[in-house]
Design an enzyme around this catalytic site. Structure first.
Site, mmCIF file in Angstrom:
data_model
loop_
_atom_site.group_PDB
_atom_site.id
_atom_site.type_symbol
_atom_site.label_atom_id
_atom_site.label_comp_id
_atom_site.label_asym_id
_atom_site.label_seq_id
_atom_site.Cartn_x
_atom_site.Cartn_y
_atom_site.Cartn_z
ATOM 1 N N PHE A 187 0.855 -1.184 0.000
ATOM 2 C CA PHE A 187 0.000 0.000 0.000
ATOM 3 C C PHE A 187 0.895 1.239 0.000
ATOM 4 C CE2 PHE A 187 -2.727 3.026 2.521
ATOM 5 C CZ PHE A 187 -3.658 3.231 1.525
ATOM 6 N N ASN A 189 1.481 3.746 1.795
ATOM 7 C CA ASN A 189 2.207 4.256 2.964
ATOM 8 C C ASN A 189 3.214 3.252 3.528
ATOM 9 O OD1 ASN A 189 0.638 2.400 4.246
ATOM 10 N ND2 ASN A 189 -0.490 3.844 5.520
ATOM 11 N N LYS A 190 3.456 2.147 2.842
ATOM 12 C CA LYS A 190 4.400 1.151 3.342
ATOM 13 C C LYS A 190 5.832 1.456 2.850
ATOM 14 C CE LYS A 190 1.240 -1.290 5.491
ATOM 15 N NZ LYS A 190 -0.115 -0.822 5.215
ATOM 16 N N ASN A 191 6.812 0.618 3.236
ATOM 17 C CA ASN A 191 8.217 0.944 2.925
ATOM 18 C C ASN A 191 8.537 0.896 1.436
ATOM 19 O OD1 ASN A 191 8.287 0.892 5.714
ATOM 20 N ND2 ASN A 191 10.398 0.164 5.776
#
Ligand code: PLP
Length: 388
Positions: A187, A189-191
């Site tokens: 998604f 907002n992940k790394n």
């Protein structure tokens, strides 16, 4: 008046998180469009191979989201009505909702301590029943759960051990190594991101093959196989889903994955700066875990002094153009879970949820940005003491 109020320009917004996207991503997407082959192709396959290699496991199965990855793990293990699955309450709600969707019951487990939001093995042990079939642990903030004790617990009681590794992309040698399955999320907002997307690492080769089939309707051959003349017909051997990743996301994934180790290094480096700056300026605010704890540094969670008006602190930081958040509202306190599984008290989770604050952390954050965030937190907490 503060210098900021007299300044003609407002300072730039410091975002909580931000994906790194540029020309390489644009080129990769354009190349897929030009190729005319949009799904079930070699790009997703190449991404799976690269993801597996980075995590030092034999293979990976790419899917449409982290939630789909968790759901497929439970489905492939045959978890369903009458079963219980131990899950953290201190997680994103998807960790529990996937259990509900199988027809099984999520059993919400407390954290280790009010300043250590990893699943408590000691508490999990007290919740075991004859119906317990699986346990899902979550690497909160990318901080590694100590997996060998969980492996021993799962083996002793015949449970499936699943990792919610949504925060843990790049946690090589930990995520996906000891568990039966590890679910990653891409998604935004992940790394690393593919907009929406996920991967499931599955230890057992036969179960992995089942997951791969169940990702695509439980069919025994793919469109690509048929197109290339490798297979003429297909059978359906499971009630499957359409949880596939498409070629656009596979191409994005490969570009992002190549830079993930460097981005995680930057995240860890900024985390160290936060630790130093906060220790000097605000010793009453604690950055969770310590510098030696293996982590992807997905987020920057701190605990505020007890009794702090967190909403007011967040509002003051927002006024100073610094975004903050909190991770997470406990799952057992959500209306749906209170109604369906009844009232539960998880004291350490509740205590942690009251004092946790998440500060900005992403690879585009500069060391000076870290100092500005810490300065704004000092200001926000100081206002509290001066104005009550
Ligand atoms: C993001 C996240 C998920 C869900 O992943 P999606 O790709 O958004 O479906 C699950 N668990 C945790 C802890 C997450 O942070």
């Amino acid at each position: 008046m503060t210098p900021e109020m007299t300044s003609v320009t407002t300072p730039p917004l410091i975002e909580l998180g931000a994906p790194v996207l540029g020309e390489a991503e644009k080129a990769a997407l354009a190349e897929v469009v030009d190729s005319g082959w949009l799904t079930m192709g070699e790009r997703v396959r190449r991404f799976e191979e690269a993801f597996a290699t980075l995590h030092r496991v034999p293979d990976a199965v790419a899917v449409g989201s982290g939630t789909a990855a968790l759901q497929l793990a439970l489905a492939a293990f045959g978890i369903g009505p009458g079963d219980e699955v131990l899950v953290p309450s201190m997680s994103f709600v998807a960790t529990a909702s996937v259990v509900v969707h199988t027809g099984a019951t999520p059993v919400l487990v407390d954290v280790e301590a009010a300043d250590r939001p990893l699943l408590s093995l000691e508490h999990a042990r007290t919740l075991l029943t004859s119906r317990t079939r699986a346990v899902i642990v979550m690497h909160y903030g990318g901080y590694a759960v100590d997996m060998p004790p969980w492996r021993a617990f799962a083996d002793k009681h015949g449970l499936m051990l699943i990792e919610d590794a949504a925060h843990a992309a790049g946690l090589s040698g930990v995520a996906g190594v000891h568990s039966d399955a590890a679910a990653f999320s891409f998604f935004t907002n992940k790394n690393m991101t593919t907009a929406e997307g996920g991967v499931l690492l599955v230890r057992d080769a036969e179960l992995r093959a089942r997951v791969r089939r169940m990702r695509s309707h439980g069919m025994t051959s793919s469109t690509l196989d048929r197109d290339r003349g490798r297979a003429v017909g297909y059978d359906v051997v499971d009630a499957g889903h359409n949880f596939r990743m498409d070629e656009l996301r596979g191409a994005l994934g490969s570009v992002q994955l190549a830079r993930l180790p460097e981005w995680n290094d930057t995240r860890r480096s900024r985390t160290r700066r936060y630790r130093e700056a906060l220790a000097a300026a605000l010793p009453e605010v604690r950055v969770l875990f310590d510098d030696a704890h293996p982590t992807t540094a997905h987020i920057l969670p701190v605990t505020l002094p007890p009794g702090t008006d967190r909403a007011a602190v967040m509002a003051r930081m927002r006024a100073a153009r610094v975004q903050t958040s909190m991770h997470y509202p406990p799952i057992h306190e959500f209306d749906f879970y209170r109604r369906t599984i009844g009232p539960v008290t998880l004291a350490r989770t509740e205590q942690f949820a009251e004092v946790e604050l998440t500060l900005p952390l992403h690879p585009l954050l500069s060391p000076e940005d870290v100092d500005r965030v810490v300065g704004s937190l000092v200001g926000a907490l100081h206002e509290r003491t001066t104005h009550g």
